[in-house]
Design a protein around this motif. Structure first.
Motif, mmCIF file in Angstrom:
data_model
loop_
_atom_site.group_PDB
_atom_site.id
_atom_site.type_symbol
_atom_site.label_atom_id
_atom_site.label_comp_id
_atom_site.label_asym_id
_atom_site.label_seq_id
_atom_site.Cartn_x
_atom_site.Cartn_y
_atom_site.Cartn_z
ATOM 1 N N HIS A 1 -0.348 -4.257 5.476
ATOM 2 C CA HIS A 1 -1.679 -4.425 6.072
ATOM 3 C C HIS A 1 -2.708 -4.858 5.035
ATOM 4 C CE1 HIS A 1 -1.954 0.258 5.682
ATOM 5 N NE2 HIS A 1 -2.234 -0.327 4.533
ATOM 6 N N GLU A 2 -2.230 -5.623 4.076
ATOM 7 C CA GLU A 2 -3.143 -6.252 3.094
ATOM 8 C C GLU A 2 -2.747 -7.721 3.043
ATOM 9 O OE1 GLU A 2 -2.696 -4.058 -0.578
ATOM 10 O OE2 GLU A 2 -4.062 -2.481 0.113
ATOM 11 N N ARG B 1 -1.527 -2.975 -8.245
ATOM 12 C CA ARG B 1 -1.098 -3.191 -6.877
ATOM 13 C C ARG B 1 0.003 -4.251 -6.869
ATOM 14 N NH1 ARG B 1 -1.802 0.292 -3.059
ATOM 15 N NH2 ARG B 1 -3.128 -0.322 -1.341
ATOM 16 N N CYS C 1 0.862 -1.185 0.000
ATOM 17 C CA CYS C 1 0.000 0.000 0.000
ATOM 18 C C CYS C 1 0.900 1.237 0.000
ATOM 19 C CB CYS C 1 -0.865 -0.025 1.265
ATOM 20 S SG CYS C 1 -1.982 1.386 1.424
ATOM 21 N N SER D 1 0.517 3.633 1.733
ATOM 22 C CA SER D 1 0.681 3.997 3.152
ATOM 23 C C SER D 1 1.951 3.366 3.735
ATOM 24 C CB SER D 1 -0.532 3.533 3.970
ATOM 25 O OG SER D 1 -1.695 4.173 3.514
ATOM 26 N N VAL E 1 -6.020 -3.294 8.110
ATOM 27 C CA VAL E 1 -5.229 -2.173 8.638
ATOM 28 C C VAL E 1 -5.229 -2.111 10.168
ATOM 29 C CG1 VAL E 1 -5.002 0.354 8.554
ATOM 30 C CG2 VAL E 1 -5.609 -0.926 6.503
ATOM 31 N N CYS F 1 -7.139 -3.508 2.337
ATOM 32 C CA CYS F 1 -6.995 -2.072 2.588
ATOM 33 C C CYS F 1 -7.495 -1.275 1.387
ATOM 34 C CB CYS F 1 -5.560 -1.680 2.932
ATOM 35 S SG CYS F 1 -5.374 0.125 3.023
HETATM 36 ZN ZN ZN Z 1 -3.198 0.624 3.054
#
Ligand code: ZN
Ligand code: NAP
Length: 351
Positions: free
Chosen positions: A63-64, A338, A41, A43, A89, A157
Motif C-alpha cells: 500500500h505504498e 524502507r 511496510c 504492516s 492504504v 503510508c
Molecule cells: Zn503501511
C-alpha cells in the motif's frame, strides 16, 4: 477481467511468491496504474503473518504504490493516461459519514483497505506488489514532478502515518519531539519533525548502529534505550513522543520522557494489547493516544512539503526474487530505511 502479475501469499505465513490475480472490472471513477514501485511496510509483514487476526488469502500486499496512469474511467477528471500517480492504504470509504465529510476518511467506519479487504461490491482488494493497481480517483494522489517514483512510494503510508500526528499535535517551533523506533515510519518522522521546525528532535532506538543516520536525517540527539540510565537521562524532556515500534514496549519508560501535559502517540501496531499505569498518566496530565494513517488531504499537503524541501524516504530497492530476505531484514530492524520493490522485476506468470 484481466490477470495481473503479482507477488501473492497463497496462505497465512507464506512470503509473497510470483503469481497473479484477477483484477476486477474498471468502474467509471477508477484510475488504473502501471505500478513502478511499491514500498514494503511492516504492516504487510504483520498481515501476511495474520498477526492482527486471520487475513484474506490469497493476498497481494502493498500500500505504498507509485506508477504511471494506464487507463482512466469515464468520470475521472484529475488524471490522464501517462500521469504520475500513487495509491496509499485505502481505496474506498463511504463518502457520507461525518469523518468522510470532514476530510478524515481514514476514520470512516466503512473504509476499505488497499489489499486483503472486501470492497462495497464484494470484490477482494489486491495491493501493490503487482504490475498494476486500481483505485477510485478519490484515493489516488498526484505525485508532484521532481519526486522520484521509487523514493516517493513510502510517503503514501510511512510518510503520511507520521506526518498526520505530527501536524495534529502541533509539531513545530516550541515543541520537542521524540521518535521511538527508526525504521520506515520512524525515519520519516525524524525528517518531518525537523522540516516542521521542532525545537528538538530525538530518536529513541534499540539499535545503536543507527546513530549516524539519525543525525544525518536531522535528529538533534540519539538515545540507545538499552543503555543503563537512558530513560532517567531523558526524563521530562518532550512535548510529543511518536511511537513507531512494531513490538511491545514498556510504555511507562516512554511516558516518563514526556513533560507535564505531553502526548505520546502510538502508530506502531504490535499484535498484543499494551498495558499502562493510570497513575503515570494522571500524575503529570499525560495523554496516551494513537493515529491511523492520514487523509488524502494530508497526503497532498505532505507531498507538496516533500517536493518543496526535497524530503524523500531513504530506500533500498529490492527485486521480486529477494522479498523473503527483505521481510527478514525488516523483522530484524535491519532495513535502511524502507525497502521498495521494483515492479518491473515481478515475473510474468501463467496464473
Ligand atoms: Zn503501511
Ligand atoms: P519497521 O521499518 O520495522 O520499523 C519499526 C522499528 O521499530 C524498527 O526499525 C526498530 O527501530 C523498532 N523495533 C522493532 N522491534 C523492536 C523491539 N522488539 N523493541 C524495540 N524497538 C523495536 O516498521 P514500519 O514499517 O516503520 O512500521 C512500524 C509499525 O507501524 C508497524 O507495527 C506497522 O504495522 C505500523 N503501522 C501503523 C500505521 C498506522 O496507521 N497506525 C501505518 C503503517 C504502519 P530501532 O531499530 O530504531 O529501535
Amino acid at each position: 477481467m484481466t490477470r495481473v502479475d503479482a507477488l501473492v501469499s497463497q496462505s497465512s505465513g507464506q512470503t509473497p511468491q510470483p503469481g497473479s490475480y484477477e483484477m476486477r472490472e474498471m468502474r467509471a471513477d477508477d484510475v488504473l496504474i502501471d505500478v513502478a514501485y511499491c514500498g514494503i511496510c511492516h504492516s504487510d509483514i504483520h498481515q501476511v503473518a495474520s498477526d492482527w487476526g486471520r487475513g484474506n488469502f490469497p493476498m497481494v500486499p502493498g500500500h505504498e504504490i507509485t506508477g504511471i496512469v494506464a487507463a482512466v474511467g469515464s468520470e475521472v477528471t484529475r488524471f490522464a493516461v501517462g500521469d504520475r500517480a500513487g495509491i496509499g492504504v485505502l481505496v474506498n470509504s463511504c463518502g457520507e459519514c461525518e469523518y468522510c465529510k470532514a476530510g478524515t476518511e481514514q476514520y470512516c467506519p466503512r473504509s476499505v483497505g488497499t489489499y486483503g479487504a472486501v470492497d462495497y461490491d464484494g470484490a477482494i482488494t489486491y495491493g501493490g506488489y503487482a504490475r498494476q493497481a486500481i483505485a477510485r480517483e478519490r484515493f489516488v494522489a498526484v505525485i508532484p514532478a521532481g519526486l522520484p517514483l521509487d523514493a516517493a512510494a513510502p510517503l503514501l503510508c510511512a510518510g503520511v502515518t507520521v506526518y498526520s500526528p505530527l501536524r495534529h499535535w502541533g509539531a513545530g517551533p516550541g515543541v520537542s519531539v521524540a521518535v521511538v523506533g527508526m525504521g520506515g515510519l520512524g525515519h520519516m518522522a525524524v525528517k518531518f519533525a525537523k522540516a516542521l521546525g521542532c525545537d528538538r528532535v530525538s530518536v529513541l532506538s534499540h539499535s545503536a548502529a543507527k546513530r549516524d543516520d539519525a543525525i544525518a536525517f536531522g535528529a538533534d540527539d540519539f538515545i540507545v534505550t538499552s543503555e543503563p540510565g537512558a530513560f532517567k537521562a531523558a526524563r521530562n524532556s518532550y512535548d510529543l513522543v511518536i511511537n513507531t515500534v512494531s513490538a511491545q514496549l514498556n510504555l511507562k519508560d516512554y511516558l516518563g520522557t514526556l513533560r507535564v501535559g505531553g502526548t505520546m502517540c502510538t502508530v506502531g501496531l504490535p499484535d498484543a494489547p499494551a498495558s499502562v499505569g493510570v497513575f503515570d498518566l494522571t500524575a503529570r496530565r499525560l495523554a496516551l493516544t494513537g493515529s491511523n494513517i492520514g487523509s488524502m488531504a494530508e497526503i497532498e499537503e505532505m507531498l507538496e512539503l516533500c517536493a518543496d524541501k526535497g524530503i524523500l524516504a531513504t530506500i533500498e530497492t529490492v527485486a521480486a526474487d529477494h522479498i523473503a530476505e527483505a521481510f527478514d531484514r525488516v523483522r530484524d530492524s535491519d532495513v535502511r530505511y524502507r525497502f521498495v520493490i521494483d515492479a518491473a522485476t515481478i515475473p510474468a506468470s501463467d496464473g
